[in-house]
Scaffold this motif. Structure first.
Motif, PDB file in Angstrom:
ATOM      1  N   THR A  54      -4.160   5.547   5.570  1.00 43.51           N
ATOM      2  CA  THR A  54      -2.734   5.377   5.302  1.00 43.51           C
ATOM      3  C   THR A  54      -1.845   6.307   6.118  1.00 43.51           C
ATOM      4  O   THR A  54      -0.630   6.253   6.003  1.00 43.51           O
ATOM      5  N   ALA A  57       0.054   4.079   8.419  1.00 39.65           N
ATOM      6  CA  ALA A  57       0.419   2.738   7.908  1.00 39.65           C
ATOM      7  C   ALA A  57       1.927   2.706   7.654  1.00 39.65           C
ATOM      8  O   ALA A  57       2.555   3.751   7.503  1.00 39.65           O
ATOM      9  N   ASP A  61       3.264   0.413   2.497  1.00 37.20           N
ATOM     10  CA  ASP A  61       1.808   0.180   2.365  1.00 37.20           C
ATOM     11  C   ASP A  61       1.096   1.441   1.922  1.00 37.20           C
ATOM     12  O   ASP A  61       0.221   1.422   1.060  1.00 37.20           O
ATOM     13  N   ALA A  62       1.442   2.545   2.598  1.00 35.63           N
ATOM     14  CA  ALA A  62       0.784   3.823   2.296  1.00 35.63           C
ATOM     15  C   ALA A  62       1.037   4.201   0.842  1.00 35.63           C
ATOM     16  O   ALA A  62       0.120   4.648   0.132  1.00 35.63           O
ATOM     17  N   GLU A  64       1.840   2.156  -1.664  1.00 33.29           N
ATOM     18  CA  GLU A  64       1.177   1.243  -2.595  1.00 33.29           C
ATOM     19  C   GLU A  64      -0.326   1.541  -2.689  1.00 33.29           C
ATOM     20  O   GLU A  64      -0.891   1.609  -3.783  1.00 33.29           O
ATOM     21  N   GLN A  65      -0.953   1.750  -1.523  1.00 32.44           N
ATOM     22  CA  GLN A  65      -2.399   2.029  -1.555  1.00 32.44           C
ATOM     23  C   GLN A  65      -2.692   3.337  -2.284  1.00 32.44           C
ATOM     24  O   GLN A  65      -3.670   3.455  -3.013  1.00 32.44           O
ATOM     25  N   ASN A  96       3.860   9.798   6.453  1.00 30.62           N
ATOM     26  CA  ASN A  96       3.838   9.264   5.101  1.00 30.62           C
ATOM     27  C   ASN A  96       3.622  10.332   4.045  1.00 30.62           C
ATOM     28  O   ASN A  96       3.472   9.992   2.864  1.00 30.62           O
TER      29      ASN A  96
END
Ligand SMILES: Nc1ncnc2c1ncn2[C@@H]1O[C@H](COP(=O)(O)OP(=O)(O)OP(=O)(O)O)[C@@H](O)[C@H]1O
Ligand SMILES: O=C(O)[C@@H](O)C(=O)CO
Length: 422
Positions: A54, A57, A61-62, A64-65, A96
């Motif tokens: 991540t 990313a 996305d980062a 959420e993951q 992130n």
């Protein structure tokens, strides 16, 4: 289960897992969020590291993951959490690290935690909020030219402020040197003043021990692997990995040896230079990859007759200044296309009998591990600080895999690592 860790890349995951094992904490690393927690719980692990990819990313996305990983860790009974990022704070202005830390804290209902990238074992220290590699400020190292996360500032407070709307403060070394009670009092003062993130100075492991003690009440810490040494009350007698006589420990089968380097960091460049003098070497040409040539078939055809005679080296690695110079001539997705190429080469090598594999670079490792179908890693002996041998779980046969962070390891790492295998 004591400790649930979320690592933003794969080499970072093994770095942290290895540090926990060195503290006597029985640790397992899983690749992504597993469907079920049964295997991890059955393994008797006291810490689990979820390795995500991540770091670079898209922010959403980062986040959420990372939240999905947190939910999974809570479900299997974790009580404390560790968000592991790079000791050189690898990130972009958009994230992130900030957004993921904010989201994890919100999910845990927290209003304060630490930002602690120091990793003295590998020369990373934080002084007055500035991150140094050895004596060089971060923005004057080769990290300035990193293909994915160029670091143009050494000041971690400023870097964090770019990535979060929350308030960021500093606990300076004068406070840290006075020990856990004093640090905890400073945390309280900062928190009362509305500071959500405290960047913490640390010059050595003694400082990290004190910071770790001061963090005892924080459900979540955010750090490089350095803080792992402060998280146990008393380090246990000896390292303890799942490979130490554990009934679920896989046994690597040996097999041919290969090194795949996709990192363009300074240390990896030096290691590639040293290994080129000894191993048959295949340079993966980024221009050929971008032109769509079948580099994978060419590489595997080259490697096949050589594997019986000793390790081979395949690398996309180039000095960072060359990568920067070529950047405007190559498409933006060049790094990920190189990752895919190296990942396909890895799969082909394993199919041809490679059982002992070193991969250099976090993003590269993420791609390789994904292509091999690895679901988890048991942590084996440490090769150099932050880089253990691991045994793969989930592959048709267990492989010995070393995932080396770009800037970790001495010049002879690719030559000496094999000697650390049992
Ligand atoms: N010659 C090259 N030109 C452009 N990009 C390259 C080249 N060689 C490798 N890359 C890309 O550079 C990136 C290197 O990132 P990677 O995370 O693998 O290494 P690193 O950042 O040095 O390691 P770490 O994250 O462990 O510090 C990868 O996406 C890789 O595909
Ligand atoms: O913290 C580090 O430097 C490493 O574990 C890493 O994350 C490199 O990708």
């Amino acid at each position: 289960m004591l400790l649930g860790c979320i690592a933003d890349d794969f080499t970072g995951g093994t770095d942290l897992a290895s540090a926990l094992v060195a503290q006597g904490i029985r640790t397992v690393q899983v690749i992504g969020v597993p469907d079920t927690g049964e295997e991890v719980v059955r393994s008797g692990a006291e810490a689990v590291v979820i390795a995500l990819k991540t770091r670079t990313a898209p922010v959403a996305d980062a986040v959420e993951q990372s939240l999905t990983a947190l939910r999974w860790l809570r479900e299997i009974g974790c009580e404390r959490y560790y968000f592991k990022y790079c000791s050189t704070f690898d990130s972009t202005p958009a994230g992130n690290i900030g957004p993921v830390a904010d989201a994890l804290m919100d999910a845990l209902g927290m209003d304060f935690t630490v930002i602690c990238p120091a990793l003295p074992a590998n020369g990373r220290t934080v002084r007055d909020g500035r991150l140094f590699v050895g004596d060089v400020p971060l923005d004057e190292t080769s990290m300035r030219q990193h293909p994915l996360t160029p670091m143009d500032d050494a000041n971690v407070v400023r870097l964090m402020r770019r990535q979060t709307a929350s308030r960021v403060g500093l606990v300076g070394h004068r406070t840290v040197a006075q020990g856990p009670e004093r640090i905890r009092a400073e945390f309280g003062a900062l928190r009362s003043a509305g500071i959500r993130f405290a960047v913490v100075d640390a010059a050595d492991d003694h400082d990290l021990l004190a910071i770790g003690r001061a963090c005892a009440d924080l459900p979540l810490v955010t750090a490089s692997s350095g803080l792992a040494i402060g998280l146990t009350d008393t380090p246990r007698a000896r390292p303890h990995g799942l490979t130490d006589g554990h009934p679920h420990a896989p046994v690597p089968f040996g097999g041919a040896r290969a090194v795949l380097a996709g990192s363009c960091s300074a240390a990896t460049n030096a290691q590639v230079e040293a290994a080129r003098a000894v191993y048959p070497t295949f340079p993966v040409d980024p221009c050929a990859v971008v032109r769509g040539e079948d580099v994978v078939t060419a590489a595997l055809r080259w490697a096949r007759p050589l594997l019986a005679d000793g390790p081979v080296l395949l690398h996309a690695t180039q000095p960072a200044r060359n990568v920067t110079a070529a950047k405007s001539r190559l498409p933006d997705d060049t790094p990920s296309r190189i990752e895919d190429t190296l990942a396909s080469i890895a799969r082909g090598l394993v199919d041809m009998g490679v059982g002992r594999l070193i991969v250099a670079g976090g993003e590269t490792s993420g791609a390789v591990v994904g292509s091999l179908g690895v679901t988890g890693l048991a942590i084996g002996p440490e090769i150099s600080p932050g880089v253990p041998w691991t045994w793969t779980l989930g592959t048709p046969r267990p492989l010995a895999l070393a995932l080396k962070s770009g800037n970790f390891g001495s010049r002879d790492f690719f030559l000496d690592a094999w000697e650390r295998l049992p």
